[in-house]
Design an enzyme around this catalytic site. Structure first.
Site, mmCIF file in Angstrom:
data_model
loop_
_atom_site.group_PDB
_atom_site.id
_atom_site.type_symbol
_atom_site.label_atom_id
_atom_site.label_comp_id
_atom_site.label_asym_id
_atom_site.label_seq_id
_atom_site.Cartn_x
_atom_site.Cartn_y
_atom_site.Cartn_z
ATOM 1 N N ASP A 13 0.815 -1.221 0.000
ATOM 2 C CA ASP A 13 0.000 0.000 0.000
ATOM 3 C C ASP A 13 0.846 1.267 0.000
ATOM 4 O OD1 ASP A 13 -2.282 -1.710 0.270
ATOM 5 O OD2 ASP A 13 -1.787 -1.885 2.390
ATOM 6 N N LYS A 16 2.336 2.139 -5.096
ATOM 7 C CA LYS A 16 3.101 1.671 -6.275
ATOM 8 C C LYS A 16 2.334 1.928 -7.560
ATOM 9 C CE LYS A 16 3.144 -2.464 -4.525
ATOM 10 N NZ LYS A 16 2.713 -2.257 -3.141
ATOM 11 N N GLY A 40 -4.300 -4.286 -4.428
ATOM 12 C CA GLY A 40 -5.311 -3.278 -4.736
ATOM 13 C C GLY A 40 -4.571 -2.018 -5.118
ATOM 14 N N HIS A 41 -4.458 -1.764 -6.401
ATOM 15 C CA HIS A 41 -3.711 -0.591 -6.855
ATOM 16 C C HIS A 41 -4.683 0.516 -7.252
ATOM 17 C CE1 HIS A 41 0.009 -3.285 -7.797
ATOM 18 N NE2 HIS A 41 -0.208 -3.106 -6.527
ATOM 19 N N GLN A 224 2.062 -6.244 -3.503
ATOM 20 C CA GLN A 224 2.491 -6.397 -2.106
ATOM 21 C C GLN A 224 3.853 -5.701 -1.933
ATOM 22 O OE1 GLN A 224 1.282 -9.650 -3.632
ATOM 23 N NE2 GLN A 224 -0.579 -8.521 -3.218
#
Ligand code: IMP
Length: 426
Positions: A13, A16, A40-41, A224
């Site tokens: 988180d 990225k 989750g981007h 991650q």
């Protein structure tokens, strides 16, 4: 053959997705190399928010070929839903390639993930319950089903019988649950996923190498982060793949010789979701402010993230583990109202000052952070787009962080929007 890796250097988180999106402008291809829809981007383009779990972040550019590499675990239902969502919002997904060697996550993996967590009780890891661990476990046990198996129904059904045969024994005999019918599941996957996915399944390794050999720029997008790495993270509180830069080689099928730039991404503070040691964790008002102002709730699961001050001991270790060439810092603006900001420069463990991350995790649990403290800048940074826009207090904080981590900070993000960043040059 220019290839770049973007890798998270904390516990995920870090933002990225934003830098992948930013760097993607100059790339031809963006490749995911590990993880699955536990990621989750979040990307914000012209005020519009996109949340991606499986599709590589570069998808928002028309010129990019997004590739899901062999090291990813793919839930076919989730991937199709995400592709549909993107299409509905006017994004072209037609160039996407999904590696035929990537492994599938099927519903029993998710069921087993949740059951394992329940079984662990207080010792639970806090996984995303997306079936990541069980899918990689099947891969390691040679029971996995690959994306390419979808293209041959007979083989798919045969492999599902074997894989589910094993999973059903665990479901029924260990967890006292009902077995899943392999034929019914095969029918569901075939009828709901095959047509939608088949056109995108391909030879990702060949496609990536053709791009590299043609002098195109390829970006490898880590999901991650370093300290969730199966080998190098705070085991067992880790994910089941290798997000570290080396994972890009195995998870995409390229040798290290191809990689010439490795960008680490770190938040100006730290967050962690799920259990595990966290030396700089905060339980005070500053932590609450980080969570509130930084909107630190999981993109994926909605869980509140645990906040803390930035930890240069961990970042120095991340520099080594990933051979970082540079660092990008995100969310500096979240601390705009803080009276004071801190950097953890070393730990005190059993009365001794320690400057490198101890290999023995019990010591990490006992580590007390030694901080350097700086006055806050008390200025809204969200419009800062060049180093000269930063007040001296913010600039000196960045310079000190840079000196501590030992690689140049090159990019600094000052808000969620695509244009809210600056090229940092100390
Ligand atoms: P899993 O990857 O779902 O097996 O979860 C293992 C650990 O990694 C848990 O602590 C999760 O909270 C954490 N994790 C997995 N994916 C992410 C992510 O994208 N961001 C932050 N933490 C993650």
């Amino acid at each position: 053959m220019p290839a770049t890796i973007v890798v998270g250097t904390q516990w995920g988180d870090e933002g990225k997705g934003k830098f992948t999106d930013l760097l993607a402008k100059e790339m031809s291809m963006v490749v995911r190399y590990q993880g699955g829809h536990n990621a989750g981007h979040t990307l914000v383009v012209d005020g519009e928010k996109f949340k991606l779990q499986l599709v590589p972040s570069g998808v928002l550019y028309d010129h990019i070929t997004p590739v899901i590499g062999n090291g990813v675990v793919v839930d076919p239902f989730v991937l199709l839903t995400e592709m549909d969502m993107l299409r509905q919002r006017g994004i072209n997904v037609e160039k996407m390639v999904v590696s035929g060697n990537a492994h599938l996550i099927l519903p029993y993996h998710q069921q087993l993930d949740a059951l394992h967590e329940r079984h662990l009780g207080k010792a639970k890891l806090g996984t995303t319950k997306r079936g990541i661990g069980p899918a990689y476990a099947d891969k390691a046990m040679r029971l996995g089903i690959r994306v390419q198996d979808l293209l041959d129904e007979e083989i798919f059904r045969e492999k599902l019988q074997t894989s589910l045969g094993h999973a059903n024994k665990v479901l029924t005999k260990v967890f006292n649950r009902l077995p899943i019918d392999p034929d019914q599941l095969a029918d569901k996957v075939m009828s709901e996923c095959l047509e939608g996915l088949a056109p995108y399944i391909g030879d990702s390794v060949n496609i990536i190498h053709e791009a590299l050999e043609g002098g195109q720029h390829v970006l490898f997008e880590g999901a991650q982060a370093t300290f969730l790495d199966l080998d190098h993270g705070t085991y067992p509180f880790v994910t089941s793949s290798n997000p570290t830069a080396g994972g890009a080689c195995a998870g995409a099928g390229v040798g290290p010789r191809h990689i010439d730039r490795i960008v680490g991404v770190a938040k100006a503070y730290v967050t962690r979701v799920g259990a595990g040691p966290f030396p700089t964790e905060l339980f005070d008002d500053y932590g609450d402010k980080m969570v509130d102002i930084g909107r630190e709730f999981g993109t994926n699961t909605g869980r509140r993230r645990r906040p803390g001050w930035v930890d240069a001991v961990m970042l120095r270790h991340a520099v080594r583990l990933n051979s970082l060439t540079e660092m990008a810092i995100t969310k500096l603006d979240v601390m705009d109202t803080f009276d004071t900001v801190k950097i953890c420069v070393a730990y005190e463990i059993d009365g001794k000052r320690v400057e490198t991350l101890p290999y023995h995790q019990s010591e990490v649990h006992r580590a007390k952070p030694i901080y350097e403290e700086f006055p806050g800048w008390k200025t809204d940074l969200t419009a800062a787009t060049e180093p000269g826009h930063l007040p001296e207090a913010a600039a000196s904080y960045l310079r000190r962080l840079e000196a501590q981590i030992g690689v140049p900070i090159t990019l600094v993000s000052t808000g969620p929007g695509r244009s809210q960043f600056l090229h940092w040059d100390s």
